[in-house]
Scaffold this motif. Structure first.
Motif, PDB file in Angstrom:
ATOM      1  N   VAL A  62       0.722  -1.252  -0.104  1.00 23.34           N
ATOM      2  CA  VAL A  62       0.087   0.027  -0.015  1.00 23.34           C
ATOM      3  C   VAL A  62       1.092   1.393  -0.028  1.00 23.34           C
ATOM      4  CG1 VAL A  62      -1.521   1.230   1.418  1.00 23.34           C
ATOM      5  CG2 VAL A  62      -2.057  -1.290   1.207  1.00 23.34           C
ATOM      6  N   ALA A  63       2.080   1.153   0.857  1.00 20.45           N
ATOM      7  CA  ALA A  63       2.941   2.441   0.823  1.00 20.45           C
ATOM      8  C   ALA A  63       3.506   2.694  -0.442  1.00 20.45           C
ATOM      9  CB  ALA A  63       3.914   2.178   1.921  1.00 20.45           C
ATOM     10  N   LYS A  64       3.773   1.652  -1.233  1.00 15.71           N
ATOM     11  CA  LYS A  64       4.563   1.805  -2.722  1.00 15.71           C
ATOM     12  C   LYS A  64       3.335   2.388  -3.630  1.00 15.71           C
ATOM     13  CE  LYS A  64       7.416  -2.172  -2.317  1.00 15.71           C
ATOM     14  NZ  LYS A  64       7.859  -3.676  -2.736  1.00 15.71           N
ATOM     15  N   LEU A  65       2.132   1.850  -3.450  1.00 13.36           N
ATOM     16  CA  LEU A  65       1.218   2.777  -4.152  1.00 13.36           C
ATOM     17  C   LEU A  65       0.813   4.104  -3.873  1.00 13.36           C
ATOM     18  CD1 LEU A  65      -1.826   0.087  -4.423  1.00 13.36           C
ATOM     19  CD2 LEU A  65      -0.263   0.570  -6.347  1.00 13.36           C
ATOM     20  N   ALA A  66       0.989   4.519  -2.540  1.00 12.66           N
ATOM     21  CA  ALA A  66       0.908   5.869  -2.286  1.00 12.66           C
ATOM     22  C   ALA A  66       2.214   6.616  -2.689  1.00 12.66           C
ATOM     23  CB  ALA A  66       0.489   6.031  -0.439  1.00 12.66           C
ATOM     24  N   ASP A  67       3.152   5.943  -2.479  1.00 18.19           N
ATOM     25  CA  ASP A  67       4.458   6.771  -2.843  1.00 18.19           C
ATOM     26  C   ASP A  67       5.370   5.994  -3.549  1.00 18.19           C
ATOM     27  OD1 ASP A  67       6.835   8.439  -3.042  1.00 18.19           O
ATOM     28  OD2 ASP A  67       7.124   8.553  -0.750  1.00 18.19           O
ATOM     29  N   PRO A  68       5.528   5.957  -4.921  1.00 21.28           N
ATOM     30  CA  PRO A  68       6.480   4.956  -5.665  1.00 21.28           C
ATOM     31  C   PRO A  68       7.976   5.270  -5.156  1.00 21.28           C
ATOM     32  CG  PRO A  68       5.003   6.539  -7.150  1.00 21.28           C
ATOM     33  CD  PRO A  68       4.947   6.948  -5.680  1.00 21.28           C
ATOM     34  N   ALA A  69       8.169   6.247  -4.402  1.00 24.76           N
ATOM     35  CA  ALA A  69       9.780   6.429  -3.992  1.00 24.76           C
ATOM     36  C   ALA A  69      10.081   5.301  -2.994  1.00 24.76           C
ATOM     37  CB  ALA A  69      10.013   7.599  -3.473  1.00 24.76           C
ATOM     38  N   VAL A  70       9.056   4.459  -2.329  1.00 25.05           N
ATOM     39  CA  VAL A  70       9.168   3.858  -1.105  1.00 25.05           C
ATOM     40  C   VAL A  70      10.220   2.745  -1.368  1.00 25.05           C
ATOM     41  CG1 VAL A  70       8.212   2.213   0.297  1.00 25.05           C
ATOM     42  CG2 VAL A  70       7.184   4.364   0.099  1.00 25.05           C
ATOM     43  N   PRO A  71       9.910   2.045  -2.584  1.00 28.13           N
ATOM     44  CA  PRO A  71      10.780   0.694  -2.814  1.00 28.13           C
ATOM     45  C   PRO A  71      12.245   1.025  -3.332  1.00 28.13           C
ATOM     46  CG  PRO A  71       9.449   1.087  -4.663  1.00 28.13           C
ATOM     47  CD  PRO A  71       8.954   2.029  -3.476  1.00 28.13           C
ATOM     48  N   LEU A  72      12.582   2.601  -3.503  1.00 25.10           N
ATOM     49  CA  LEU A  72      13.943   2.878  -3.917  1.00 25.10           C
ATOM     50  C   LEU A  72      14.907   2.628  -3.001  1.00 25.10           C
ATOM     51  CD1 LEU A  72      12.787   6.116  -5.592  1.00 25.10           C
ATOM     52  CD2 LEU A  72      13.286   4.116  -6.869  1.00 25.10           C
ATOM     53  N   ARG A  73      16.154   2.307  -3.765  1.00 24.98           N
ATOM     54  CA  ARG A  73      17.331   2.353  -2.603  1.00 24.98           C
ATOM     55  C   ARG A  73      17.676   3.804  -2.074  1.00 24.98           C
ATOM     56  NH1 ARG A  73      21.590  -0.575  -6.586  1.00 24.98           N
ATOM     57  NH2 ARG A  73      20.676   0.904  -8.202  1.00 24.98           N
ATOM     58  N   PRO A  74      18.130   3.754  -0.901  1.00 27.56           N
ATOM     59  CA  PRO A  74      18.443   5.039  -0.087  1.00 27.56           C
ATOM     60  C   PRO A  74      19.174   6.130  -1.026  1.00 27.56           C
ATOM     61  CG  PRO A  74      19.272   3.072   1.218  1.00 27.56           C
ATOM     62  CD  PRO A  74      18.822   2.375  -0.284  1.00 27.56           C
ATOM     63  N   THR A  75      20.149   6.079  -1.850  1.00 30.05           N
ATOM     64  CA  THR A  75      20.694   6.910  -2.617  1.00 30.05           C
ATOM     65  C   THR A  75      19.896   7.561  -3.568  1.00 30.05           C
ATOM     66  OG1 THR A  75      22.973   6.046  -2.238  1.00 30.05           O
ATOM     67  CG2 THR A  75      22.495   7.607  -4.152  1.00 30.05           C
ATOM     68  N   ALA A  76      19.024   6.646  -4.163  1.00 28.28           N
ATOM     69  CA  ALA A  76      18.009   7.091  -5.039  1.00 28.28           C
ATOM     70  C   ALA A  76      16.986   7.940  -4.479  1.00 28.28           C
ATOM     71  CB  ALA A  76      17.269   5.843  -5.893  1.00 28.28           C
TER      72      ALA A  76
END
Length: 243
Positions: A62-76
């Motif tokens: 659900v968090a990924k749907l709300a914010d696509p940046a959630v699954p990104l690596r820390p530097t990204a």
């Protein structure tokens, strides 16, 4: 537990190529209690399947749907935050900005990899008028709210058990079979459920299990078709894949 083909494929998609089919799918981060009465799980190891692990997976999705940046690596994530806060910037500018707030130097090459990750996620874009990626500027892209969040009324992972039981009852699956699949004990409430003693004399046959698989498969196919149609109407979404 009879599983519909769509469910099997969704589970298989969680494994890297060449994985052992017996590997755990929903795993926790470790560092917590293990099995009841057993030792704790070391931090960093993979914990066993539990409802808490499934809850983490659900809320993570659900968090990924709300914010696509959630699954990104820390530097990204850091690069994306810098682009959103500071506007379009060059790779070397981003590297200098991240280095100023980091405990170690951040190389432009590392930032370039992060920018490619953001580009693949449709979260950042390179100015096509610039020829050199190191001297050209990158900009953050606007993110539209995922239409799936508006299409469903989400409460928690437990909703899936309500949906599962409702689908099976709607398909005419005997109540005793539904109770067995969901881990509920039979009770004497109502003629349909029957007595607890009677449940010992009735068994789930392969034909009943096949009916369960077909019922779930049919309803999942409808859900996915509707979801795909809804996603196709949203041109801002970077991928049209639901499962």
């Amino acid at each position: 537990m009879p599983l519909a083909p769509l469910v099997v494929e969704a589970i298989r998609a969680q494994f890297p190529p060449g994985s052992n089919p017996d590997d755990l799918v929903f795993t926790g981060p470790g560092g917590g209690p293990g099995q009841r009465g057993g030792p704790s799980v070391p931090r960093g190891s993979r914990t066993v399947l539990s409802r808490h692990s499934i809850n983490r997976t659900y809320h993570g999705a659900v968090a990924k749907l709300a914010d696509p940046a959630v699954p990104l690596r820390p530097t990204a994530r850091q690069v994306l935050r810098a682009l959103r806060d500071g506007g379009p910037q060059r790779t070397d500018q981003l590297a200098a900005q991240l280095t100023a707030t980091s405990r170690r130097p951040i190389r432009p090459a590392t930032v370039a990899v992060a920018l490619r990750e953001l580009e693949a996620a449709a979260l950042a874009a390179f100015d096509v008028d610039d020829q050199d990626e190191l001297t050209g500027r990158w900009a953050a892209l606007p993110v539209a709210r995922d239409p799936l969040l508006d299409a469903v009324d989400l409460h928690g992972a437990h909703d899936f058990r309500h949906t599962y039981a409702t689908w099976l009852e709607d398909a005419g699956i005997p109540a005793r079979v539904i109770d067995e699949l969901m881990g509920h004990e039979a009770s004497g409430r109502g003629q349909q459920r029957g007595s607890a003693m009677g449940a010992h004399y009735r068994h789930t046959t392969p034909e009943m299990a096949a009916r369960v698989v077909e019922a779930v498969q049919q309803r999942l196919a409808i859900v996915l078709e509707v979801a795909e149609q809804r996603l196709e109407r949203n041109s801002d979404r970077s991928t049209l894949r639901v499962f």
